[in-house]
Design a protein around this motif. Structure first.
Motif, short mmCIF file in Angstrom:
data_model
loop_
_atom_site.label_atom_id
_atom_site.label_comp_id
_atom_site.label_asym_id
_atom_site.label_seq_id
_atom_site.Cartn_x
_atom_site.Cartn_y
_atom_site.Cartn_z
N TYR A 170 0.86 -1.18 0.00
CA TYR A 170 0.00 0.00 0.00
C TYR A 170 0.90 1.24 0.00
N THR A 206 -2.70 0.87 -4.33
CA THR A 206 -2.20 -0.44 -3.94
C THR A 206 -1.59 -1.12 -5.16
N LYS A 251 -1.70 -1.61 6.10
CA LYS A 251 -3.09 -1.66 5.64
C LYS A 251 -3.99 -0.76 6.47
#
Length: 302
Positions: A170, A206, A251
């Motif tokens: 990410y 992402t 995340k």
């Protein structure tokens, strides 16, 4: 006429049914049975190996039923961040945001390690959350828009990097520009943020469906030249220093900031779907404790 009379009767019957149905749904609920809002601690903190300060915000939500929602600072909580058998205590910084801080040099944050935040509220309530620091991903290339000229007020660039394969990753893209502005009253230094926006005008992305590939950010806009006016004369000088940052985030960081972006995009739209902020604060609190790492490229414009 019979046709119109029948329509009138049907409409009257329908109106009556609607009124009866609506009336049956109305119930007077005593105040004592109305669920009341419960105050909750709101804890927000982000850690990174590049930060000089460890900072955590701790506030308390106020009652939201019957009054406007607001928050109040928690000034006397016990706050620590730990990793294995070492820890650091954060002290309250007297400001308007309920911030607790510690010098990062006394407790360095390192990639690949997991850190635990613990907060003991004045009431004795204990909150906790953990975050693992991802590895930094280097910026491989800065690509300048070839169409820019010395006469443009703005220009664009993007950055490229190779995504580490075999795991979900990410990212967040940031950048700023420092430039000098000369005016009759003197020369001033200013800093502006570069307007990076990625997929769907977001600054987050992402590696979904692109694992291990070379990724490219969307364009960031900057000022290649600074217009200076002194004594009636106008000149164009280099736009000075660009700093580009590629943040590799966990995340929780990604989910939390994605929700904030969705909330901002709604901009008061009454038809937008409600946005729920994710939380990883255990023990009855809400908020986010997350980690990131960053690499940067610094360019002096000429």
């Amino acid at each position: 006429m019979l046709f119109f009379r029948l329509i009138g009767v049907c409409c009257s019957l329908l109106t009556g049914l609607v009124l009866i149905s609506c009336g049956s749904m109305v119930t007077n609920v005593p105040d004592a049975k109305v669920p009341q809002s419960v105050q909750k601690p709101v804890v927000v903190g982000f850690i990174s190996p590049q930060d000089s300060l460890l900072a955590v915000s701790i506030q308390l939500t106020d009652v939201v039923i019957g009054t406007a929602s607001s928050v109040s600072n928690v000034t006397n909580a016990v706050v620590t961040i730990s990793e294995n058998n070492r820890f650091v205590a954060l002290r309250y910084l007297d400001n308007s945001q309920g911030i607790y801080i510690a010098q990062a040099r006394n407790f360095p944050i390192e990639a690949g390690k997991t850190y635990t935040l613990r907060v003991t509220m004045p009431s004795g309530q204990t909150l906790a959350a953990s975050a693992s620091v991802p590895a930094a991903v280097p910026i491989q290339q800065v690509v300048f828009d070839s169409a820019q000229t010395t006469t443009t007020q703005t220009a664009s660039l993007s950055i490229k990097w190779t995504d580490p394969a075999g795991q979900p990753n990410y990212y967040r893209i940031k950048g700023d520009q420092v430039y000098s502005l000369t005016q009759p009253t003197g020369t001033y230094t200013a800093t502006i943020d570069l307007a990076f926006r990625n997929e769907n005008f977001r600054y987050l992305l992402t590696d979904a469906n692109r694992d291990g590939q070379t990724l490219t950010s969307s364009s960031g806009y900057y000022q290649p030249y600074t217009v200076n006016g002194t004594g009636g004369a106008v000149s164009r000088l280099p736009g000075n220093i660009l700093t580009l940052r590629l943040l590799t985030v966990d995340k929780m960081y990604y989910d939390y900031h994605s929700a904030l972006q969705q909330f901002s995009d709604a901009n008061g739209n009454p038809f937008a779907e409600p946005v729920l902020l994710p939380t990883n604060i255990a023990g009855g609190g809400i908020g986010c404790f997350a980690a990131y790492n960053q690499s940067l490229a610094r360019i002096v414009l000429k």
